[in-house]
Design a protein around this motif. Structure first.
Motif, short mmCIF file in Angstrom:
data_model
loop_
_atom_site.label_atom_id
_atom_site.label_comp_id
_atom_site.label_asym_id
_atom_site.label_seq_id
_atom_site.Cartn_x
_atom_site.Cartn_y
_atom_site.Cartn_z
N UNK A 75 0.83 -1.20 0.00
CA UNK A 75 0.00 0.00 0.00
C UNK A 75 0.87 1.26 0.00
N UNK A 76 1.87 1.29 0.86
CA UNK A 76 2.73 2.46 0.97
C UNK A 76 3.46 2.76 -0.34
N UNK A 77 3.72 1.72 -1.14
CA UNK A 77 4.46 1.89 -2.39
C UNK A 77 3.59 2.36 -3.56
N UNK A 78 2.27 2.44 -3.34
CA UNK A 78 1.38 2.94 -4.40
C UNK A 78 1.46 4.46 -4.45
N UNK A 79 1.72 5.01 -5.63
CA UNK A 79 1.81 6.46 -5.82
C UNK A 79 0.48 6.98 -6.37
N UNK A 80 0.01 8.07 -5.78
CA UNK A 80 -1.25 8.68 -6.20
C UNK A 80 -0.96 9.85 -7.13
N UNK A 81 -1.66 9.89 -8.28
CA UNK A 81 -1.53 11.01 -9.21
C UNK A 81 -2.66 12.01 -9.01
N UNK A 82 -2.55 13.16 -9.64
CA UNK A 82 -3.55 14.23 -9.50
C UNK A 82 -4.79 13.90 -10.31
N UNK A 83 -5.95 13.89 -9.64
CA UNK A 83 -7.21 13.60 -10.33
C UNK A 83 -7.44 14.56 -11.49
N UNK A 84 -7.06 15.84 -11.32
CA UNK A 84 -7.28 16.84 -12.35
C UNK A 84 -6.39 16.64 -13.57
N UNK A 85 -5.36 15.81 -13.43
CA UNK A 85 -4.47 15.46 -14.55
C UNK A 85 -4.63 14.00 -14.94
N UNK A 86 -5.84 13.47 -14.68
CA UNK A 86 -6.16 12.08 -15.01
C UNK A 86 -5.21 11.09 -14.35
N UNK A 87 -4.73 11.47 -13.16
CA UNK A 87 -3.86 10.56 -12.42
C UNK A 87 -2.45 10.48 -12.94
N UNK A 88 -2.04 11.45 -13.73
CA UNK A 88 -0.69 11.42 -14.31
C UNK A 88 0.37 11.24 -13.22
N UNK A 89 1.21 10.22 -13.39
CA UNK A 89 2.25 9.92 -12.41
C UNK A 89 1.83 8.91 -11.38
N UNK A 90 0.54 8.55 -11.35
CA UNK A 90 0.07 7.56 -10.40
C UNK A 90 0.42 6.15 -10.82
N UNK A 91 0.50 5.24 -9.86
CA UNK A 91 0.79 3.83 -10.15
C UNK A 91 -0.33 3.25 -11.01
N UNK A 92 0.04 2.44 -12.00
CA UNK A 92 -0.95 1.86 -12.89
C UNK A 92 -1.62 0.65 -12.25
N UNK A 93 -2.80 0.33 -12.75
CA UNK A 93 -3.55 -0.83 -12.24
C UNK A 93 -2.75 -2.11 -12.41
N UNK A 94 -2.09 -2.27 -13.55
CA UNK A 94 -1.33 -3.50 -13.78
C UNK A 94 -0.19 -3.64 -12.78
N UNK A 95 0.45 -2.54 -12.42
CA UNK A 95 1.54 -2.60 -11.44
C UNK A 95 1.01 -2.93 -10.04
N UNK A 96 -0.17 -2.40 -9.70
CA UNK A 96 -0.76 -2.73 -8.40
C UNK A 96 -1.13 -4.21 -8.35
#
Length: 223
Positions: A75-96
């Motif tokens: 959980x701690x290793x999951x990166x959250x992206x900005x909702x207003x930028x469509x999650x840009x930079x957030x961890x992808x579903x496949x990686x999770x």
């Protein structure tokens, strides 16, 4: 602000606030967190049920603790992206999914034209919810984790917390929270953290914006 031109038949232009700066959007975002937290927080813990053999119970507890530690680290290793930028930079579903496997529950929510997909993973009484916009994480939530901590986060410690206290400072003094929600909207990072005090079910809930304490609440605390 409204701008008018003196010329006849000239259009009137009205500059509107971006919707993520409007009060209703923040309320909906907060309600979404509350709904998700309530949905995943009510589950039972299969590893904490009573057993007739003390040794068996202890072994099961230690095994669950090890599994939950790995679950928390993921959980701690999951990166959250900005909702207003469509999650840009957030961890992808496949990686999770590479770490957590396939989710136990999935759902889709659409708010003001923004579609998000909610995925829930549960293990040993602990639940992780990750919300995706497109294929990237825009918020993450964990409930049911129970840290062993010292010193105790008691009423005196709670009362000493001042507005503006940093999340890192609180964690350095009292340990990681047992429940955590994190999301970013329009560049603002919002964190809601809950500590179980171990005293008659006491809890402390703190809300941070951009690493600064903005509100706090407690229930059942003792010194």
């Amino acid at each position: 602000m409204t701008k008018k031109n003196k010329k006849e038949n000239e259009n009137v232009y009205v500059a509107k606030k971006p919707f993520y700066k409007r009060v209703w959007f923040w309320i909906l975002a907060i309600l979404a967190i509350i709904v998700i937290g309530g949905a995943v927080g009510g589950g039972s813990d299969p590893d904490t049920s009573p057993t007739s053999e003390n040794n068996s119970s202890s072994s099961s507890s230690n095994k669950a603790s090890t599994q939950n530690d790995a679950f928390r680290k993921a959980f701690d290793n999951i990166t959250v992206g900005d909702l207003m930028n469509h999650g840009d930079g957030g961890t992808t579903l496949s990686d999770v999914e590479k770490v957590l496997g396939k989710p136990s529950t999935t759902s889709t929510t659409t708010i003001q034209g923004i579609e998000t997909k909610n995925y829930i993973w549960s293990k040993g009484g602990v639940s992780i919810t990750v919300v995706f916009n497109g294929d990237q994480a825009v918020s993450k939530h964990i409930t049911g984790f129970k840290f062993s901590r010292a010193p105790k986060f008691n009423l005196d410690a709670y009362n000493s917390l001042e507005d503006g206290s940093s999340y890192e400072d609180v964690v350095s003094k009292y340990g990681e929270p047992d429940g955590l929600s994190e999301m970013i909207i329009g560049g603002n990072k919002n964190v809601t953290a809950t500590w179980a005090t171990g005293t008659k079910g006491g809890t402390i809930t703190l809300e941070f914006t951009n690493d600064s304490l903005v509100s706090k609440a407690q229930s059942g605390l003792e010194n």
